[in-house]
Design an enzyme around this catalytic site. Structure first.
Site, mmCIF file in Angstrom:
data_model
loop_
_atom_site.group_PDB
_atom_site.id
_atom_site.type_symbol
_atom_site.label_atom_id
_atom_site.label_comp_id
_atom_site.label_asym_id
_atom_site.label_seq_id
_atom_site.Cartn_x
_atom_site.Cartn_y
_atom_site.Cartn_z
ATOM 1 C CE LYS A 29 -8.394 3.692 41.088
ATOM 2 N NZ LYS A 29 -7.901 3.565 39.711
ATOM 3 C CE LYS A 57 -8.407 2.078 33.762
ATOM 4 N NZ LYS A 57 -7.611 2.932 34.683
HETATM 5 N N1 GLU Z 1 -4.370 3.549 39.269
HETATM 6 C C1 GLU Z 1 -4.038 3.157 37.934
HETATM 7 C C2 GLU Z 1 -5.298 3.080 37.078
HETATM 8 O O1 GLU Z 1 -6.276 3.730 37.358
HETATM 9 C C3 GLU Z 1 -3.181 1.905 37.888
HETATM 10 C C4 GLU Z 1 -3.801 0.675 38.453
HETATM 11 C C5 GLU Z 1 -2.838 -0.495 38.586
HETATM 12 O O2 GLU Z 1 -1.714 -0.402 38.160
HETATM 13 O O3 GLU Z 1 -3.268 -1.500 39.153
HETATM 14 O O4 GLU Z 1 -5.317 2.440 36.059
#
Ligand code: GLU
Length: 424
Positions: free
Chosen positions: A110, A98
């Site tokens: 995560k 991402k």
């Molecule tokens: N939990 C969100 C995601 O899956 C945001 C992660 C973040 O802001 O670091 O993208």
């Protein structure tokens, strides 16, 4: 707090298959492929928490750090009974892709705790959160690994993490730690626009898709799975285009109304009651009928593996905009492609959250406070650029958009590894 339907199978297998497909097609350097195929660090912590009635309960939490070649590890924390090491590995890996697609200087991580927060009091959730933060200790840090909200976690929980982390630092360093966590309440150092950011990003990418396809969003119909942070915000923001929400599903059940459901009204109802099921301005629906809803756009915004070989045939839409992480499994994906249903893949479509997390992190580091227009316009710019990179890559490689999104990410990572080399 997000209510979500149950997931079905091991998502880490899906990530590996998606990665291999893209790596083959772009001919990723085989040495770099070995590195990116693995997570870097996997931290499991077991910790005790005192319950309201005086009992001690043990909890298991995880933080998986996939890669940090582009910048500090970054990604959310999830509270859910289905959290396990494989799920967290998959979600951490998606975070690396991402940030690489969007071109922000973060790596991927995560975490989460395996428990059902619905069964605990607010005071217990606070103690669980604080003990988890304490157990992670220096495995997180403002320039090292920066957590954020995810399923069933919110700004309040981020504030408790901030407070716990800061309280365990030496006094002279405490003020320099606000950016150890993002998605904080605005008063506690959060950014305007972070709460709606993921939903806003979903809608920005849908807007770009609509422009490309010359599709009019005014009067278009959509339905949404999951009515937590992402599903509710995406629904509310789609309403501003004059699109019509015709069905919603969460862990409590599904509802529909062909004349449209007002997302603001439904949101107020869900905040009060905890779920969509008994909303009186719509009629109840079973899961199969929900998935078969005839509409223009489906926004899955709940858990993984919802679009599978059982359900992909049911979908009656022209676009799936993935607000959730990993809502489509490998077979489901193939079926959607065969059926020529467009997909805005998760690692592009739901990246708005981490983008505004990056803005929050920057504001904290610089002691700045940006207005909402600035946040939104910068978010839009980054997402539109990423959208165009993915679209053009799909065209160039004659491939699907998910594979194209992976290729965009892998190319950036490959380039950096080649420039930096491998220590020693
Ligand atoms: N939990 C969100 C995601 O899956 C945001 C992660 C973040 O802001 O670091 O993208």
């Amino acid at each position: 707090m997000e209510n979500t339907p149950k997931k079905q199978s091991n998502v880490y297998v899906n990530v590996t298959k998606q990665f291999n497909k893209a790596a083959d097609l772009m001919k990723l350097d085989p040495e770099i492929r070995k590195i990116l195929a693995k997570t870097t660090n996997e931290i499991t912590v077991n910790f005790p928490v005192k319950m309201d009635d005086g009992r001690i309960e043990m909890f298991t939490g995880y933080r998986v750090q996939h890669n940090n070649v582009l910048g500090p590890y970054k990604g959310g924390l999830r509270y859910h009974p289905a959290v396990d090491i494989d799920e967290v590995r998959a979600l951490a890996t998606w975070m690396t892709w991402k940030s690489a697609i969007i071109n922000i200087p973060f790596g991927g991580a995560k975490g989460g705790i395996c428990f059902d927060p619905q069964r605990y009091s607010a005071a217990e959730i606070q103690r669980i959160t604080r003990r988890f933060t304490f157990a992670l200790g220096c495995n997180i840090g403002p320039e090292y690994d920066i957590p954020a909200p995810d399923v069933n976690t919110n700004a309040q929980i981020m504030a408790w993490i901030l407070d716990t982390y800061v309280s365990t630092q030496p006094p002279h360093e405490r003020q320099a730690c606000t950016h150890v966590i993002t998605g904080k309440p605005v008063e506690a150092g959060g950014s305007l626009g972070r709460d709606k950011a993921t939903g806003q990003g979903v809608v920005y990418t849908i807007e770009e898709w609509a422009k490309d396809k010359k599709f009019n969003l005014k009067g278009a119909t959509y339905f949404v799975q999951g009515f937590g942070n992402v599903g509710s915000w995406a629904s509310i923001l789609m309403k501003q285009h004059g699109s019509k929400l015709i069905a919603v599903e969460d862990v409590t059940g599904a509802i529909s109304h062909h004349d449209g459901i007002d997302p603001d009204d439904l949101n107020a109802y869900v905040l009060e009651t905890g779920g969509v099921a008994k909303y009186s301005r719509a009629k109840p629906l079973d899961h199969k009928s929900f998935m078969s809803t005839e509409a223009d756009i489906f926004i899955p915004a709940a858990l993984e593996n919802q679009i599978t070989k059982e359900t992909a045939f049911l979908l009656n839409v022209i676009l799936v905009a993935e607000g959730a992480n990993g809502p489509t499994d490998i077979e489901g994906d193939e079926i959607l492609q065969e059926r020529k249903i467009d997909i805005l893949p998760d690692i592009l479509c739901n990246a708005g959250g981490v983008v505004v997390s990056y803005f929050e992190w920057l504001q904290n580091k610089r002691s700045e406070f940006w207005d909402l227009e600035e946040v939104d316009s910068k978010l839009r710019k980054l997402l539109v650029n990423a959208y165009m990179r993915v679209r053009d890559t799909a065209e160039k490689y004659k491939t699907d958009w998910r594979t194209a999104a992976y290729i965009v990410a892998l190319m950036r990572l490959e380039k950096v590894y080649k420039e930096r080399g491998i220590f020693p």
